[in-house]
Write a protein that holds these residues in place. Sequence first.
Motif, PDB file in Angstrom:
ATOM      1  N   TRP A  85      -5.130  27.841 -40.545  1.00 44.17           N
ATOM      2  CA  TRP A  85      -5.024  28.641 -39.170  1.00 44.17           C
ATOM      3  C   TRP A  85      -3.430  29.371 -39.036  1.00 44.17           C
ATOM      4  O   TRP A  85      -3.459  30.206 -38.360  1.00 44.17           O
ATOM      5  CB  TRP A  85      -5.236  27.680 -37.977  1.00 44.17           C
ATOM      6  N   TRP A 141       5.054  27.124 -33.912  1.00 48.99           N
ATOM      7  CA  TRP A 141       3.755  26.718 -33.562  1.00 48.99           C
ATOM      8  C   TRP A 141       3.444  25.113 -34.074  1.00 48.99           C
ATOM      9  O   TRP A 141       2.634  24.467 -33.830  1.00 48.99           O
ATOM     10  CB  TRP A 141       2.777  27.610 -34.413  1.00 48.99           C
ATOM     11  N   LEU A 142       4.591  24.780 -34.577  1.00 47.24           N
ATOM     12  CA  LEU A 142       4.575  23.159 -34.624  1.00 47.24           C
ATOM     13  C   LEU A 142       4.560  22.670 -33.608  1.00 47.24           C
ATOM     14  O   LEU A 142       3.814  21.385 -33.158  1.00 47.24           O
ATOM     15  CB  LEU A 142       5.713  22.706 -35.611  1.00 47.24           C
ATOM     16  N   GLN A 143       5.213  23.039 -32.457  1.00 44.26           N
ATOM     17  CA  GLN A 143       5.137  22.521 -31.403  1.00 44.26           C
ATOM     18  C   GLN A 143       5.399  23.665 -30.166  1.00 44.26           C
ATOM     19  O   GLN A 143       6.701  23.778 -29.825  1.00 44.26           O
ATOM     20  CB  GLN A 143       6.423  21.302 -31.042  1.00 44.26           C
ATOM     21  N   ILE A 160       7.002  28.727 -37.708  1.00 43.03           N
ATOM     22  CA  ILE A 160       7.079  27.521 -37.993  1.00 43.03           C
ATOM     23  C   ILE A 160       7.665  26.633 -36.668  1.00 43.03           C
ATOM     24  O   ILE A 160       7.103  25.923 -36.059  1.00 43.03           O
ATOM     25  CB  ILE A 160       7.863  26.708 -39.275  1.00 43.03           C
ATOM     26  N   GLY A 208       5.912  18.886 -26.296  1.00 40.32           N
ATOM     27  CA  GLY A 208       5.020  17.792 -26.305  1.00 40.32           C
ATOM     28  C   GLY A 208       3.415  18.095 -26.670  1.00 40.32           C
ATOM     29  O   GLY A 208       2.600  17.441 -26.978  1.00 40.32           O
ATOM     30  N   GLN A 230       1.328  19.800 -29.533  1.00 46.11           N
ATOM     31  CA  GLN A 230       1.356  20.092 -30.949  1.00 46.11           C
ATOM     32  C   GLN A 230      -0.351  20.666 -31.375  1.00 46.11           C
ATOM     33  O   GLN A 230      -1.211  19.641 -31.244  1.00 46.11           O
ATOM     34  CB  GLN A 230       1.408  18.925 -31.796  1.00 46.11           C
ATOM     35  N   PRO A 231      -0.619  21.674 -31.351  1.00 42.28           N
ATOM     36  CA  PRO A 231      -1.938  22.197 -31.473  1.00 42.28           C
ATOM     37  C   PRO A 231      -2.749  21.942 -32.725  1.00 42.28           C
ATOM     38  O   PRO A 231      -3.831  21.836 -33.105  1.00 42.28           O
ATOM     39  CB  PRO A 231      -1.775  23.608 -31.250  1.00 42.28           C
ATOM     40  N   GLY A 232      -1.662  21.294 -33.755  1.00 45.97           N
ATOM     41  CA  GLY A 232      -2.230  21.081 -35.114  1.00 45.97           C
ATOM     42  C   GLY A 232      -2.739  22.069 -36.126  1.00 45.97           C
ATOM     43  O   GLY A 232      -3.334  21.897 -37.066  1.00 45.97           O
ATOM     44  N   VAL A 233      -2.197  23.519 -35.693  1.00 50.59           N
ATOM     45  CA  VAL A 233      -2.610  24.303 -36.442  1.00 50.59           C
ATOM     46  C   VAL A 233      -1.577  24.409 -37.815  1.00 50.59           C
ATOM     47  O   VAL A 233      -2.018  25.012 -38.878  1.00 50.59           O
ATOM     48  CB  VAL A 233      -2.566  25.954 -35.714  1.00 50.59           C
ATOM     49  N   TYR A 234      -0.397  23.829 -37.575  1.00 54.58           N
ATOM     50  CA  TYR A 234       0.580  23.871 -38.487  1.00 54.58           C
ATOM     51  C   TYR A 234       0.038  23.016 -39.653  1.00 54.58           C
ATOM     52  O   TYR A 234      -0.677  21.885 -39.511  1.00 54.58           O
ATOM     53  CB  TYR A 234       1.783  23.416 -38.281  1.00 54.58           C
TER      54      TYR A 234
END
Lengths: 576, 346
Positions: free
Chosen positions: A440, A424-426, A421, A430, A432-436
């Motif tokens: 994915w 991969w949240l960030q 978490i 700046g 944020q790939p949006g997988v969280y």
Amino acid sequence: MNSHVQSSERKTEALSPFSFSYFTRNWWGVPGFLLLIFVFLLPVCRLVWLSVSNGEEVGLMLYQEVLLEKATWRTIQNTIIITISSTVLSLVIGVGLAFTMAYMNIRAKKWLQLLIFLPFLIPSYISTLAWVQFFGGNGPIQFLFNESVNLYSMGGIIFVLGLSHYPLVYLMSVEVFRRIPRELKYAASTSGASGGVVFRKVILPMALPGIASGGILAFLSNIDNFGIPAFLGIPANIRVLSTYIYEQIIGYGPSAFSRAAVLSVILGVIALIGTVVQWAIIRKSNVSETTARDTEPRYYLTRGWRNVAESALWIFLLLTTLVPLIVMASTSFIRAYGLSLSWENLSLKNYRYLLFEDAKTGSAIGNSVTLALATMLICMVIGTVIAYIRFKKPSFFVKASEIIVTIPYALPGTVFALAIILMWLQPLPGVQPGVYGTIWILLIAYITRFTVLQMRGSLTAFSQIDPSMEEAARTSGARAYVKWKSILFPLLMPGVLSGAALVFLTALTELTVSSLLWSSGSETIGVVIFSFEQAGYSTYSTAFSTLIVTAVLTMGILFVLFEKIWKKRVMKSDSN
Amino acid sequence: MRKWMLVLMFGILMAFAAGCGSKESSETSNASEDTNNTEAKVEGSLHFYTSQPDADAAKLVEGFQAKYPDVKVETFRSGTEEVISKIKAEKMAGKIQADVLLVADAVTFESLKEEDMLQAYETEEATEIPSELIDPDHTYFGTKVMATGLVVNTENVKEMPTSWNALTSKEVKGKIIMPSPLYSGAAAYNLGVFTRQDTFGWDFYKNIAANDVTVTKGNGDVLKGVAGGEKDYGMIVDYLVTRAKAEGSPVELIYPEEGVPVITEPIGIMKDAQNVEAAKAFVDFVLSEDGQKLAAELGYTPIRKGIEAPEGLKTIDEIKVLSADVQELYKTRDADKKEFETVISE
């Protein structure tokens, strides 16, 4: 043997990992290595950072605090004793089984092998409960010997851990045993070596790469296991690092998280030391041999002894796999937990609920199968590529990669999920790939955690191939495609596939990591079982587990049958 | 070899690109939510984190969505500890995803309040809830009443006990079981409450420990131990027992006469909630008459006055509640746990 030593020396001289030309020749090596660092190491780095920084200042104050506490040292001591003992137990059972299955003239090996896979599918809380009942006051041991064994103890934890993880050792070493040329045994025997000496001096050293791979995996699985020490250790007031870390995480206080991070780092260090020690052992026996896979028995037992050996094997495997399975299945057919197993209490309502009323069951199975397949394929590529490079040019970077890939598997599931978490949240400030919060993140987490299983399988497979084989192919003018198809692939397949099977089965029923990372729509089998279990619906959770085990078992049986039929046909066409 | 590596890297890059793409689209949808929020329209997506059992959370969401069909509720369900850990990790990573939170007990909420992670909400529904079961600053509200009582195996025990002394009498040595305060939030709450009563204090736990109590991870394990007949008496959250009993398990729930500790599964809105309007509507629904009737249907004691409890459970008016100051409990929780460890290991 001499030529092999020479060839491996030549191998070591030829590599110059720090030279400039090395990088230019292997331009993809650099981004590849960076990618590995990013995916596998960075989550762990975030965790380490948490352990040294409290937001304002950076330092080792927390380490000092934690290491000065008596409780910490007692916990570390417990962890070391339990992990080492249970790993030894796994090794003894796993190697014993692998040796017997590879060399003895036992019948129905395929069926026996199927039973060895089962412990992966039965959740550890079920097998723990089953063993407690088996040895407990109302169990068969009490009935037979008039004495019950208290599993809520160090010995109990070691016993259940060792039994749960011996299949790792078996799977990693059985292929290696089959690959050892039988001529070596004959040679040693005719020179007058006794059976014991042959095993100690010839077979064991050659099988070490596989045994050590299995040993490392069993060691890591034992050290990060939470379910078994939680169930058996809490009542006996025995703590290991994984349960202690969990206690810290739920401590809620402002420093609880950082303390958990400190303990995780300590756990990681112990895991690393263990891995490196076993690594050193393999290095000593850097023997590689190339022979075709040889599944013919080497030790022929007389009929009487064979019967004894077969009965012993069947009894052991049926006992260790069926005892938990029966406990699980019988719970799943009962109307309500705690009722005795009698006709009027039997019911299919738990299965009816799962199959027809609960919408989650179907989608969870779908998600888990998809995730496990995708994880298996991607891990197969990453793990095999690392193993291949290690086999060709064992540079510093490749060895580092090996460690980098190993660490995520050694952390307790909860801690690992938190690290994922944080990462991969960030991943970068700046960004944020949006997988969280999507499916994915589960895929990423599974790949990060389970690649090591595939890597060990592939490494073992490659360790059985002499580099000269590839050279021979090249000098005879074989192109890459031909080289892989007709030489490397057939030799590698069994080892690579056993790694892949491990990844698939582990990912299929993964529980702790998923319970923190799933999101609506991406529930997995493990998440559903965890939910039922937490809500007190043990009948549903056992029914679900039974369904999964039955499904996998059926597939396994079909596979064995299919293989038999196929072989028969091929044999027929051969004789024609 | 190169090709392999290329394909792999390309694949990973694609995955990244896909991830980034979807992030952009989700941002734009967030932006449109924001503009709508100013008109106080209840729609968009709502992130609901909870520790309720899966089926119950699903029913609750179903009920809410029947009333607000434009809101898409994304539920995350796990154990209280896992939910809080997830939120804290999200906070450290820079962005809390949850809008509304519903977990086991007030002490947990108190810790979030202390860290300024909750926002206050003046809901009209709160007037119908006993004021001692909501936060005076209105950052969280109890949603149901869960008492901790005694569970008894009816096959092994014929005479039902009436007092907590059932756990400390010498005849039951080795036959009792309780959840560990180190793992279960409810058990930690009970520990704090019991040790602050004059009639119980630490002696209560010392006597239980002297009686060779089995300490398990959670309440579910206590139910298993007693329902399965390994143990005769256990300390447990009430609804698990009535549910198991309704299905036919040989168990009985007892409310001891001295009184019982009560946890309330509070609900609260996160400070950084992105869809505040929907979050408020959700809190209102849970506390409303409809929401409370739903809770009763699911087998819980409702918290709102004047709504009947399910069979076998007592309503809040019928229970003698043992309580302690939540603020104090929050502050001494770690010390209590440490003390428990020494008591139990002696």
